[in-house]
Design a protein around this motif. Structure first.
Motif, PDB file in Angstrom:
ATOM      1  N   ALA A 261      -7.307  -7.453 -25.784  1.00  0.00           N
ATOM      2  CA  ALA A 261      -6.865  -6.779 -26.682  1.00  0.00           C
ATOM      3  C   ALA A 261      -7.888  -5.577 -27.043  1.00  0.00           C
ATOM      4  N   LEU A 262      -7.557  -4.889 -28.095  1.00  0.00           N
ATOM      5  CA  LEU A 262      -8.181  -3.738 -28.071  1.00  0.00           C
ATOM      6  C   LEU A 262      -8.202  -3.945 -29.982  1.00  0.00           C
ATOM      7  N   LYS A 263      -8.910  -2.732 -29.812  1.00  0.00           N
ATOM      8  CA  LYS A 263      -9.186  -2.244 -31.646  1.00  0.00           C
ATOM      9  C   LYS A 263     -10.168  -1.153 -31.256  1.00  0.00           C
ATOM     10  N   GLU A 264      -9.074   0.038 -31.541  1.00  0.00           N
ATOM     11  CA  GLU A 264      -9.041   1.762 -31.660  1.00  0.00           C
ATOM     12  C   GLU A 264      -9.168   2.221 -33.023  1.00  0.00           C
ATOM     13  N   ALA A 269     -11.865   3.206 -28.573  1.00  0.00           N
ATOM     14  CA  ALA A 269     -11.218   2.450 -28.669  1.00  0.00           C
ATOM     15  C   ALA A 269     -12.150   0.866 -27.816  1.00  0.00           C
ATOM     16  N   ALA A 270     -12.349   0.290 -28.405  1.00  0.00           N
ATOM     17  CA  ALA A 270     -12.779  -0.755 -27.596  1.00  0.00           C
ATOM     18  C   ALA A 270     -12.513  -1.649 -26.894  1.00  0.00           C
ATOM     19  N   VAL A 271     -12.384  -1.929 -25.567  1.00  0.00           N
ATOM     20  CA  VAL A 271     -11.648  -3.414 -25.250  1.00  0.00           C
ATOM     21  C   VAL A 271     -12.220  -4.444 -24.688  1.00  0.00           C
ATOM     22  N   GLN A 272     -11.687  -5.713 -24.622  1.00  0.00           N
ATOM     23  CA  GLN A 272     -12.085  -7.441 -24.086  1.00  0.00           C
ATOM     24  C   GLN A 272     -11.276  -8.003 -23.657  1.00  0.00           C
ATOM     25  N   VAL A 273     -11.556  -8.693 -22.653  1.00  0.00           N
ATOM     26  CA  VAL A 273     -10.328  -9.718 -21.915  1.00  0.00           C
ATOM     27  C   VAL A 273     -11.548 -10.516 -21.562  1.00  0.00           C
ATOM     28  N   GLY A 286     -15.828  -6.054 -21.090  1.00  0.00           N
ATOM     29  CA  GLY A 286     -15.847  -5.399 -22.148  1.00  0.00           C
ATOM     30  C   GLY A 286     -15.626  -3.783 -22.303  1.00  0.00           C
ATOM     31  N   TRP A 287     -15.217  -2.993 -22.833  1.00  0.00           N
ATOM     32  CA  TRP A 287     -15.110  -1.756 -21.925  1.00  0.00           C
ATOM     33  C   TRP A 287     -15.141  -0.949 -23.628  1.00  0.00           C
ATOM     34  N   MET A 288     -15.949   0.803 -23.899  1.00  0.00           N
ATOM     35  CA  MET A 288     -15.864   1.440 -24.930  1.00  0.00           C
ATOM     36  C   MET A 288     -15.294   2.760 -24.088  1.00  0.00           C
ATOM     37  N   VAL A 289     -14.393   2.928 -24.705  1.00  0.00           N
ATOM     38  CA  VAL A 289     -13.754   4.478 -24.024  1.00  0.00           C
ATOM     39  C   VAL A 289     -13.402   5.386 -24.969  1.00  0.00           C
ATOM     40  N   ALA A 369     -13.655  -5.633 -32.394  1.00  0.00           N
ATOM     41  CA  ALA A 369     -13.750  -5.579 -33.798  1.00  0.00           C
ATOM     42  C   ALA A 369     -15.140  -5.825 -33.801  1.00  0.00           C
ATOM     43  N   ASP A 370     -15.496  -6.494 -33.487  1.00  0.00           N
ATOM     44  CA  ASP A 370     -17.075  -6.222 -33.351  1.00  0.00           C
ATOM     45  C   ASP A 370     -18.031  -5.334 -32.660  1.00  0.00           C
ATOM     46  N   ALA A 371     -17.801  -5.593 -31.312  1.00  0.00           N
ATOM     47  CA  ALA A 371     -18.132  -4.451 -30.407  1.00  0.00           C
ATOM     48  C   ALA A 371     -18.191  -3.019 -30.223  1.00  0.00           C
ATOM     49  N   LEU A 372     -16.785  -2.373 -30.883  1.00  0.00           N
ATOM     50  CA  LEU A 372     -16.383  -1.101 -32.360  1.00  0.00           C
ATOM     51  C   LEU A 372     -17.463  -0.477 -33.023  1.00  0.00           C
ATOM     52  N   ARG A 373     -17.654  -1.789 -33.808  1.00  0.00           N
ATOM     53  CA  ARG A 373     -18.412  -1.908 -34.810  1.00  0.00           C
ATOM     54  C   ARG A 373     -20.107  -1.777 -34.375  1.00  0.00           C
ATOM     55  N   LEU A 374     -20.568  -2.679 -33.975  1.00  0.00           N
ATOM     56  CA  LEU A 374     -21.914  -2.486 -33.321  1.00  0.00           C
ATOM     57  C   LEU A 374     -22.203  -0.760 -32.159  1.00  0.00           C
ATOM     58  N   HIS A 375     -21.260  -0.363 -31.998  1.00  0.00           N
ATOM     59  CA  HIS A 375     -21.246   0.156 -31.082  1.00  0.00           C
ATOM     60  C   HIS A 375     -21.186   1.755 -31.737  1.00  0.00           C
ATOM     61  N   LYS A 376     -20.795   1.827 -33.332  1.00  0.00           N
ATOM     62  CA  LYS A 376     -20.782   2.788 -34.122  1.00  0.00           C
ATOM     63  C   LYS A 376     -22.108   2.841 -34.941  1.00  0.00           C
ATOM     64  N   SER A 377     -22.369   1.233 -35.152  1.00  0.00           N
ATOM     65  CA  SER A 377     -23.830   1.251 -36.425  1.00  0.00           C
ATOM     66  C   SER A 377     -24.307   1.957 -35.849  1.00  0.00           C
TER      67      SER A 377
END
Length: 679
Positions: A261-264, A269-273, A286-289, A369-377
């Motif tokens: 899944a991706l959230k961008e 973009a945050a990727v989780q598997v 997970g990755w942040m790219v 989505a949580d990973a992207l939000r945490l990365h940005k915060s």
């Protein structure tokens, strides 16, 4: 930095066949690798007007000094060659999902005389049982440490095992009963092999059998009054249950799948598997790219699968029977053939639409989505990062003073109706929600976005000038919105202060302090309107810029060309965060205002229903929805509503509901940004 025109190939020289291309810099290093169905069409797009390219793409074409291509026979060959070159050259401008580690597996070396349990990566070995993949590797070690209590299989290396054989003394695990110590003869090779087979059976999904056997053994010990053995068995059962619950079945037990899944957003973009093996979630990764070119979800999925699975000879160990993704890549058929070739068996690449797999995909998407939000915060909350962002902006815009206060303005409407604006404030890189303001825009100012922006900037800074020289003039709201603005935002926890209770001292604290920088959501037209409003007020110490959303360009009032900030710039990230907050704040107010207008218009259309009766109906029922569902008798219970008016009211509201259902099919769109406001 080379000019793209200096190395642009002639259009007629580029073939129209599928192929793979490489951009090289002045030192012949490959900086970007891509593939295309039509090489001519794709390569010409890089040499169009540089101002029309995405910032990262523009940086790439100016970094490169030459371009070369290779024609291939099919899209599948292009896919394979592209991955080969990306792996070989590691280009700096290609999006990268992989790290430098392969997936960790739990392995039992059944081919040895004394089987060993260990964490293994890379190629599979003969006569070794594998379970996983697990991620992180810490999860495997915790599982093994728990299971060794019940299945004390050897885990030591060959060197440690041989040293124990020579000395006749086991290692520490042998002393604490987490190893059966075959090295010193406590257990025969056959018994140890049976123990390792039981370990494999448990990891293979037969946990219930072992738990039931231990429960029977505990009951027998209790019956014989051997409470010490019963207590040890009880602890063994608890250990197995902990591992069993950690690997709960989420899908059918014959399911082996990787669920991506991706959230961008525009930049990242945050990727989780989730790795599901035997119906159980065995691991998560997970990755942040950084998005280095203009690509949608389908393109990101293609690059993701290509890099995660295309790992040479060991890749077939990682590819499950099913690969579930949020969106199929454009070359889904070729990608499926490629994965099938790597695995040596069919791979089902698809998007789950319903059932347990679709539900699990939703869970993976929530994690992304949580990973992207945490990365940005974390980026936004870090003091060093905020300071760097403000410093970058000041230098890039060539401003003489530090950016202590930034205000951002955005306009929101639907086809020119219910026009509103928002103002959000950032001080020292952090939002100051108490100073957020909302504006209602009417009359000539609502005719287009530039007129609205001029009006809002004028109103906000008229208040600033008024507060500098004396009390706020009567009739002017302290929130910067003349006769129609709304102070604060109740949706964000910022109190809306009644005008009568607001003192001059309070307003002076909020608006006598001007911003160092005004950011408007838009391009040159909006920037010129804001600059003209400040000039008409005689304000020359507040700088204005605009952030255009499509290409993330920074526009200045006195320049015909935008400022292009680096794609990964902290300054650009700060501007985007401010712009997105202003956009969200404006949409929230627009929805609120539109909802009120829709409510009012429903009753306004009823013939014979005046303001006093309308007020009485709303006071009695509380909402138009309840009025619509009321019976004739209930409507007539309201003072002033007789049988005839009640029938008219009921008939008109029913017709409005039918008409509104058809209108509701089309979503509301912010014409300034193109964003859908309501789903």
């Amino acid at each position: 930095m080379a000019d793209p025109r200096s190395y642009r190939p002639q259009t007629g020289e580029i073939p129209v066949d599928p192929g793979v291309y490489r951009f090289r810099d002045e030192h012949s290093r490959v900086v970007y690798v891509g593939k295309a169905k039509n090489l001519r069409s794709r390569l010409n797009s890089y040499f169009a007007n540089p101002q029309g390219l995405l910032p990262r793409t523009r940086a790439m074409v100016f970094t490169a000094a030459s371009v070369e291509w290779t024609v291939v026979g099919s899209e599948l060959e292009a896919l394979q060659l592209e991955y080969t070159w990306i792996k070989e050259f590691n280009p700096r401008f290609n999006v990268m999902f992989r790290d430098d580690k392969s997936y960790p597996y739990l392995a039992v070396t059944m081919g040895e005389k004394y089987p060993r349990v260990q964490v293994m990566r890379g190629d599979r070995r003969k006569d070794t049982r594998y379970f996983g993949p697990f991620y992180p590797a810490k999860a495997i070690r915790e599982t093994v440490d728990t299971l060794l209590r019940v299945f004390p299989v050897r885990t030591c290396s060959s060197g440690v095992f041989k040293r124990a054989e020579r000395t006749g003394r086991p290692c520490l695990l042998g002393y604490i009963d987490k190893c059966s110590a075959p090295c010193v003869g406590r257990i025969s090779p056959e018994e140890h092999r049976d123990l390792a087979a039981q370990f494999c059976d448990f990891m293979g999904g037969q946990a219930t059998r072992f738990i039931v056997d231990l429960e029977k053994r505990m009951a027998a010990a209790v019956a014989e009054l051997d409470y010490e053995s019963a207590a040890r068995t009880r602890d063994d059962i608890a250990a197995l249950k902990r591992v069993f619950e950690r690997n709960t079945v989420v899908l059918s037990e014959d399911t082996d799948a990787d669920i991506f899944a991706l959230k961008e957003d525009e930049l990242e973009a945050a990727v989780q598997v989730f790795h599901v093996r035997g119906g159980r979630i065995r691991g998560q990764r997970g990755w942040m790219v950084e998005k280095v070119e203009d690509m949608g979800t389908a393109d990101l999925v293609e690059h993701l699968l290509q890099q995660v699975y295309g790992d040479g000879s060991s890749s077939n160990n990682q590819i499950p029977r099913e690969v579930l993704v949020p969106e199929l890549p454009s070359n889904a058929e070729e990608m499926s053939v490629w994965l099938t070739g790597l695995r040596g068996a069919r791979v089902d690449l698809r998007v789950p639409r319903r059932g347990d797999k679709a539900t699990l995909l939703g869970t993976v998407e929530q994690n992304a989505a949580d990973a992207l939000r945490l990365h940005k915060s974390r980026r936004a909350g870090d003091l060093t990062t905020r300071s760097a962002a403000l410093q970058e902006l000041q230098e890039a815009l060539d401003l003489p003073q530090p950016l202590m206060r930034i205000e951002c303005f955005d306009i929101s409407h639907v086809q020119g109706t219910n026009v509103v604006a928002s103002m959000v404030v950032v001080e020292d890189g952090l939002p100051r929600k108490a100073d957020y303001r909302r504006f209602s825009i009417t009359g000539d100012a609502a005719r287009d976005d530039t007129a609205s922006m001029y009006d809002v900037i004028q109103r906000r800074f008229r208040n600033y000038l008024a507060e500098k020289t004396g009390p706020v003039p009567q009739g002017m709201n302290p929130d910067g919105a003349d006769g129609g603005g709304n102070g604060g935002n109740t949706n964000d926890g910022t109190a809306t202060v009644p005008l009568a209770d607001t003192t001059t001292a309070t307003t002076r604290q909020k608006f006598a302090y001007p911003p160092n920088l005004v950011v408007v959501d838009g391009g040159q037209p909006q920037v010129h309107a804001a600059a003209r409003a400040l000039k008409d007020l005689g304000i020359d110490d507040v700088f204005v810029i605009g952030l255009a959303k499509r290409l993330e360009e920074v526009w200045l009032p006195d320049s015909d060309f935008p400022v292009i900030l680096p794609r990964a710039s902290e300054g650009l990230f700060l501007l985007q965060r401010i712009r997105d907050e202003a956009h969200r704040f404006a949409i929230a107010f627009h929805r609120q205002k539109r909802g009120k207008s829709m409510t009012a218009s429903a009753l306004d259309s009823v013939p014979g229903l005046g303001p006093s009766k309308k007020k009485a109906l709303l006071a009695h029922f509380g909402s138009v929805k309840k009025i619509r569902s009321a019976s004739l008798e209930e409507l007539q219970a309201v003072p002033g509503v007789g049988p005839s008016l009640a029938e008219t009211l009921q008939r008109t509201l029913a017709m409005a509901t039918t008409d509104g259902a058809a209108a509701a099919v089309a979503p509301a769109v912010n014409m300034a940004t193109g964003e859908i406001l309501d789903s």
